[in-house]
Design a protein around this motif. Sequence first.
Motif, mmCIF file in Angstrom:
data_model
loop_
_atom_site.group_PDB
_atom_site.id
_atom_site.type_symbol
_atom_site.label_atom_id
_atom_site.label_comp_id
_atom_site.label_asym_id
_atom_site.label_seq_id
_atom_site.Cartn_x
_atom_site.Cartn_y
_atom_site.Cartn_z
ATOM 1 N N GLY A 221 -4.485 -5.872 15.334
ATOM 2 C CA GLY A 221 -5.210 -6.326 14.155
ATOM 3 C C GLY A 221 -5.034 -7.794 13.857
ATOM 4 O O GLY A 221 -4.306 -8.513 14.534
ATOM 5 N N ASP A 222 -5.701 -8.207 12.811
ATOM 6 C CA ASP A 222 -5.708 -9.584 12.364
ATOM 7 C C ASP A 222 -4.445 -9.851 11.536
ATOM 8 O O ASP A 222 -4.236 -9.257 10.482
ATOM 9 C CB ASP A 222 -6.971 -9.818 11.518
ATOM 10 N N ARG B 184 -3.444 -12.348 9.624
ATOM 11 C CA ARG B 184 -3.630 -12.827 8.239
ATOM 12 C C ARG B 184 -4.084 -11.699 7.311
ATOM 13 O O ARG B 184 -3.655 -11.618 6.170
ATOM 14 C CB ARG B 184 -4.620 -13.988 8.197
ATOM 15 N N ARG B 185 -4.926 -10.822 7.802
ATOM 16 C CA ARG B 185 -5.381 -9.702 6.987
ATOM 17 C C ARG B 185 -4.218 -8.755 6.695
ATOM 18 O O ARG B 185 -4.024 -8.306 5.562
ATOM 19 C CB ARG B 185 -6.513 -8.945 7.689
ATOM 20 N N ILE B 186 -3.426 -8.491 7.711
ATOM 21 C CA ILE B 186 -2.277 -7.612 7.533
ATOM 22 C C ILE B 186 -1.261 -8.274 6.598
ATOM 23 O O ILE B 186 -0.672 -7.619 5.745
ATOM 24 C CB ILE B 186 -1.663 -7.249 8.895
ATOM 25 N N GLN B 187 -1.065 -9.601 6.726
ATOM 26 C CA GLN B 187 -0.177 -10.333 5.826
ATOM 27 C C GLN B 187 -0.624 -10.142 4.379
ATOM 28 O O GLN B 187 0.176 -9.818 3.503
ATOM 29 C CB GLN B 187 -0.174 -11.826 6.165
ATOM 30 N N LYS B 188 -1.897 -10.317 4.130
ATOM 31 C CA LYS B 188 -2.430 -10.186 2.774
ATOM 32 C C LYS B 188 -2.260 -8.754 2.258
ATOM 33 O O LYS B 188 -1.835 -8.544 1.127
ATOM 34 C CB LYS B 188 -3.902 -10.585 2.751
ATOM 35 N N GLU B 189 -2.571 -7.778 3.095
ATOM 36 C CA GLU B 189 -2.459 -6.382 2.680
ATOM 37 C C GLU B 189 -1.014 -6.002 2.361
ATOM 38 O O GLU B 189 -0.745 -5.350 1.351
ATOM 39 C CB GLU B 189 -3.013 -5.454 3.765
#
Length: 126
Positions: A30-31, A33-38
């Motif tokens: 996965g991405d 940055r997206r996982i970081q945000k989530e």
Amino acid sequence: KRDLVYSLNCSYGSRKYRSLFIVDLTLKTGDLRRIQKEYTQLIKNTNFSEEELLLAKQELTKDQQLSRETIENTAFGYGYFNTIASFEYERDYLQHIQHVSLKDIQNILNKYFSEPSQFLFVGGRT
């Protein structure tokens, strides 16, 4: 729940001086940055219950007591913490854990998980 990571671990290096609090995620895919945000939002917005806090305290107490089963382990613990902090840290650990409240946890989450610039996610293939 969404099957994004293999594992999640946390650590804090120094008990004597300011240090990094590390959240280590092993990602499946996965991405980043997206996982970081989530995960940041998940951690920050989690409402822990008194029961969950009590269970966490019981686990920490059990682990600490098991680590002191032998004289050698107890001596190692005091020596180790006397080197990186103080032997009082080891001696008083369980007493301090019992004083942690849900409000303390929420204050920490609000303070340290408020701005993405306060932490760093590093990614790479293994």
